[in-house]
Design an enzyme around this catalytic site. Structure first.
Site, short mmCIF file in Angstrom:
data_model
loop_
_atom_site.label_atom_id
_atom_site.label_comp_id
_atom_site.label_asym_id
_atom_site.label_seq_id
_atom_site.Cartn_x
_atom_site.Cartn_y
_atom_site.Cartn_z
N GLU A 1 -8.15 0.44 -11.02
CA GLU A 1 -7.14 0.53 -9.96
C GLU A 1 -7.59 -0.29 -8.76
O GLU A 1 -8.72 -0.12 -8.26
CB GLU A 1 -6.92 1.98 -9.53
CG GLU A 1 -5.83 2.11 -8.48
CD GLU A 1 -5.71 3.50 -7.89
OE1 GLU A 1 -5.32 3.61 -6.71
OE2 GLU A 1 -6.00 4.48 -8.61
N THR B 1 0.83 -1.20 0.00
CA THR B 1 0.00 0.00 0.00
C THR B 1 0.86 1.26 0.00
O THR B 1 2.05 1.22 0.35
CB THR B 1 -0.94 0.01 1.22
OG1 THR B 1 -1.93 1.04 1.06
CG2 THR B 1 -0.17 0.22 2.51
N GLU B 2 0.27 2.37 -0.41
CA GLU B 2 0.93 3.69 -0.40
C GLU B 2 2.21 3.70 -1.24
O GLU B 2 3.22 4.30 -0.85
CB GLU B 2 1.24 4.13 1.03
CG GLU B 2 0.03 4.27 1.92
CD GLU B 2 -0.93 5.36 1.46
OE1 GLU B 2 -0.45 6.38 0.94
OE2 GLU B 2 -2.15 5.18 1.63
N LYS C 1 -11.90 3.23 -9.68
CA LYS C 1 -11.32 2.87 -8.38
C LYS C 1 -12.48 2.30 -7.57
O LYS C 1 -13.02 2.94 -6.67
CB LYS C 1 -10.72 4.11 -7.70
CG LYS C 1 -10.21 3.89 -6.28
CD LYS C 1 -8.88 3.21 -6.24
CE LYS C 1 -8.39 3.07 -4.80
NZ LYS C 1 -7.05 2.48 -4.70
N LYS D 1 -0.07 3.75 -6.67
CA LYS D 1 -1.01 3.23 -7.67
C LYS D 1 -1.84 4.35 -8.29
O LYS D 1 -2.03 4.40 -9.50
CB LYS D 1 -1.97 2.20 -7.05
CG LYS D 1 -1.37 0.89 -6.66
CD LYS D 1 -2.43 -0.12 -6.27
CE LYS D 1 -3.37 0.34 -5.19
NZ LYS D 1 -2.70 0.64 -3.90
N THR D 2 -2.36 5.24 -7.45
CA THR D 2 -3.22 6.30 -7.96
C THR D 2 -2.43 7.30 -8.79
O THR D 2 -2.90 7.79 -9.82
CB THR D 2 -3.94 7.01 -6.79
OG1 THR D 2 -4.74 6.05 -6.09
CG2 THR D 2 -4.83 8.12 -7.30
N SER E 1 -10.54 2.83 0.71
CA SER E 1 -10.65 3.08 2.15
C SER E 1 -10.13 4.47 2.47
O SER E 1 -9.34 5.04 1.72
CB SER E 1 -9.85 2.03 2.93
OG SER E 1 -10.31 0.73 2.67
N ASP F 1 -8.31 9.06 -3.55
CA ASP F 1 -7.88 8.36 -4.77
C ASP F 1 -8.90 8.48 -5.90
O ASP F 1 -8.53 8.80 -7.04
CB ASP F 1 -7.59 6.89 -4.46
CG ASP F 1 -6.35 6.71 -3.60
OD1 ASP F 1 -5.61 7.70 -3.41
OD2 ASP F 1 -6.12 5.60 -3.12
#
Length: 237
Positions: free
Chosen positions: A117, A11-12, A37, A15-16, A41, A52
């Site tokens: 995504e 994560t982080e 997307k 991706k976005t 969360s 995102d």
């Protein structure tokens, strides 16, 4: 028509940012685009503009209000946790079959360049039985795998590649999103990974200042040069 699933080793990792850069680049190249997307969360009124799904909408030149967010992200949750945990906090769940049908509604549409995504990493749980990997396999899309350049990324990346291969999910390209504290230059990280994945295109996404640095990225041109935009039209699409 090109279709990809954007996932990551964790994560982080960007991706976005990657998705936004590719959507804007494809649109600038004259293609019709759509970016989804479906699950997110940590989305609430306080951070909607920077969420995102809002970033993906901005990359497509669309409004970033709640109705627009809900159109591309039906399953959004307030807690910044894995989707199964965040949904449970609200007495909800991510209905896997509905999720797959929602994505296919856009994937089967007329847009020339479509991105889905994911959320978290390859094995992030969506519910009590399904992970992001199950979601990718159900959609039968080639993946764009995003990884960092932090210490440990080589092992994480090779593990993700092996996991995707084990489920028959093709990886169109690996995108190394440069971490803040990279112990070695990205080119050295790429060379180490390439020893174990010699045929995999590896693209470098440098750190670009500001929350909208994706607007200055040449990632779509790099992906096109790798020859993978055309290859992504295989399978269902």
């Amino acid at each position: 028509m090109s279709r990809f699933f954007v996932t990551a080793t964790g994560t982080e990792l960007g991706k976005t940012f990657v998705s936004a850069a590719l959507l804007q680049g494809a649109q600038a190249a004259g293609l019709t685009v759509a970016g989804l997307k479906p699950v997110a969360s940590g989305v609430d009124d306080g951070n909607l503009a920077n969420s995102d799904p809002a970033v993906l909408l901005a990359a497509q030149g669309l409004e970033q209000d709640w109705p627009a967010v809900k159109r591309i992200c039906p399953w959004h949750f307030t807690a910044a946790l894995s989707p199964d945990m965040a949904a449970a906090r609200e007495g909800r769940r991510v209905p896997f079959d509905d999720l797959v049908r929602f994505c296919r509604g856009t994937l089967d549409g007329p847009d020339e360049f479509v991105l889905v995504e994911g959320v978290g990493g390859v094995m992030a749980p969506l519910d009590e039985r399904h992970t992001v990997l199950d979601w990718m396999a159900a959609l039968d899309l080639p993946a764009l795998l995003v990884a960092g350049t932090y210490l440990g990324t080589i092992s994480h990346t090779l593990t993700a590649l092996a996991t995707l291969a084990g489920r028959g999910v093709p990886v169109a390209a690996l995108i190394l999103s440069e971490s803040i504290d990279s112990p070695v230059p990205p080119v050295e990280t790429a060379a180490a990974i390439r020893r174990f994945a010699p045929d995999l295109p590896i693209l470098h996404l440098p750190r670009l200042a500001g929350p909208e640095g994706w607007r200055r990225s040449a990632l779509y041109a790099d992906l096109t040069r790798s020859g993978r935009t055309a290859a992504a039209s295989t399978g269902r699409h």
